[in-house]
Design an enzyme around this catalytic site. Structure first.
Site, PDB file in Angstrom:
ATOM      1  N   GLU A   1      -1.114  -8.678   4.929  1.00 37.16           N
ATOM      2  CA  GLU A   1      -1.040  -8.827   6.393  1.00 37.16           C
ATOM      3  C   GLU A   1      -2.416  -8.760   7.031  1.00 37.16           C
ATOM      4  O   GLU A   1      -2.609  -9.268   8.147  1.00 37.16           O
ATOM      5  CB  GLU A   1      -0.103  -7.764   6.985  1.00 37.16           C
ATOM      6  CG  GLU A   1      -0.680  -6.383   7.158  1.00 37.16           C
ATOM      7  CD  GLU A   1      -0.778  -5.571   5.871  1.00 37.16           C
ATOM      8  OE1 GLU A   1      -1.193  -4.398   5.937  1.00 37.16           O
ATOM      9  OE2 GLU A   1      -0.444  -6.108   4.782  1.00 37.16           O
TER      10      GLU A   1
ATOM     11  N   HIS B   1      -3.483  -5.568   0.912  1.00 39.06           N
ATOM     12  CA  HIS B   1      -2.849  -5.825   2.208  1.00 39.06           C
ATOM     13  C   HIS B   1      -2.830  -7.316   2.552  1.00 39.06           C
ATOM     14  O   HIS B   1      -3.797  -7.830   3.137  1.00 39.06           O
ATOM     15  CB  HIS B   1      -3.618  -5.089   3.309  1.00 39.06           C
ATOM     16  CG  HIS B   1      -3.409  -3.619   3.327  1.00 39.06           C
ATOM     17  ND1 HIS B   1      -2.421  -3.008   4.067  1.00 39.06           N
ATOM     18  CD2 HIS B   1      -4.077  -2.619   2.698  1.00 39.06           C
ATOM     19  CE1 HIS B   1      -2.483  -1.695   3.906  1.00 39.06           C
ATOM     20  NE2 HIS B   1      -3.477  -1.431   3.071  1.00 39.06           N
TER      21      HIS B   1
ATOM     22  N   CYS C   1       0.840  -1.197   0.000  1.00 36.73           N
ATOM     23  CA  CYS C   1       0.000   0.000   0.000  1.00 36.73           C
ATOM     24  C   CYS C   1       0.877   1.250   0.000  1.00 36.73           C
ATOM     25  O   CYS C   1       1.531   1.538  -0.983  1.00 36.73           O
ATOM     26  CB  CYS C   1      -0.985  -0.049   1.168  1.00 36.73           C
ATOM     27  SG  CYS C   1      -2.372   1.119   0.985  1.00 36.73           S
TER      28      CYS C   1
END
Length: 225
Positions: free
Chosen positions: A204, A202, A85
């Site tokens: 994560e 993302h 990002c």
């Protein structure tokens, strides 16, 4: 291995990245940018957020901090680097990868789940998947539209450096499945070395089972494996 997750003023996904990596058994720590890279750094994450409030343009100010010179040197030596990002924006601004990320086609901040098609499965970042697999991960950005000159896109395609494309649940990279207007539905690419990658979604945030899906685990497993 020890993964350094670089924290700038305005970063807000650094803790998420550390927790996700730790869940996978990877030793990860937050590193304040002004302190420089620790000598035991074996991998680097440039996390998401709004470094320096996205003044000038997203990632521009963070890319000019001294630590990013250290990151470039580490990447040239083969240290794995992942920009996510805002980290992807910083990576492009730093010259780790081609292209740039600009304002979404909608001109609005978008936070939603999207589907990604795995374009290659022979890189550290995608070895946990098969080519053509479709995974679901979240996005959260206002400047996530990937832009690149046509000739440079041709080079990326010829060198097989597109990692992920936005697609629908069936794996079709349609315009309707493109959340931000990215050129050629590109969601993530490799640098000149396959140990360097940037991506707008993302992984994560799709790693810990207790907060949703785990489709993003495979990307982060590159650091473990």
């Amino acid at each position: 291995m020890t993964v350094s997750v670089i924290q700038f003023g305005g970063s807000n996904c650094d803790r998420d990245a550390v927790r996700a990596l730790s869940h996978l058994g990877v030793d990860a720590e937050r590193v304040w940018h002004a302190d420089g890279l620790p000598t035991d750094t074996d991998g680097i994450v440039i996390p998401g957020g709004f470094s320096y409030g996205d003044y000038l343009r997203a990632g521009a100010m963070a890319a000019r901090q001294p630590i990013m010179g250290e990151v470039r040197e580490a990447a040239a030596d083969g240290t794995p680097v992942l920009g996510v990002c805002n980290g992807a924006q910083i990576g492009c601004e730093t010259g780790l990868t081609d292209g740039a990320f600009t304002t979404n086609r909608s001109a609005r901040f978008q936070c939603e789940h999207v589907h990604l098609r795995i374009e290659r499965a022979d890189t550290p970042w995608t070895a946990a998947y098969d080519e053509g697999d479709v995974i679901e991960v979240p996005i959260a950005h206002g400047e996530g539209r990937f832009e690149i000159r046509e000739d440079r896109l041709d080079t990326l395609e010829a060198e097989d450096r597109v990692l992920f494309r936005y697609c629908d649940a069936d794996g079709d990279a349609t315009q309707g499945a493109n959340p931000n207007g990215s050129t050629a539905n590109v969601a993530g690419i490799l640098g000149a070395r396959e140990t360097v990658a940037v991506m707008m979604p993302h992984p994560e945030r799709a790693t810990l089972p207790d907060i949703g899906g785990t489709d993003g685990q495979g990307v982060l497993r590159a650091f473990a494996e």
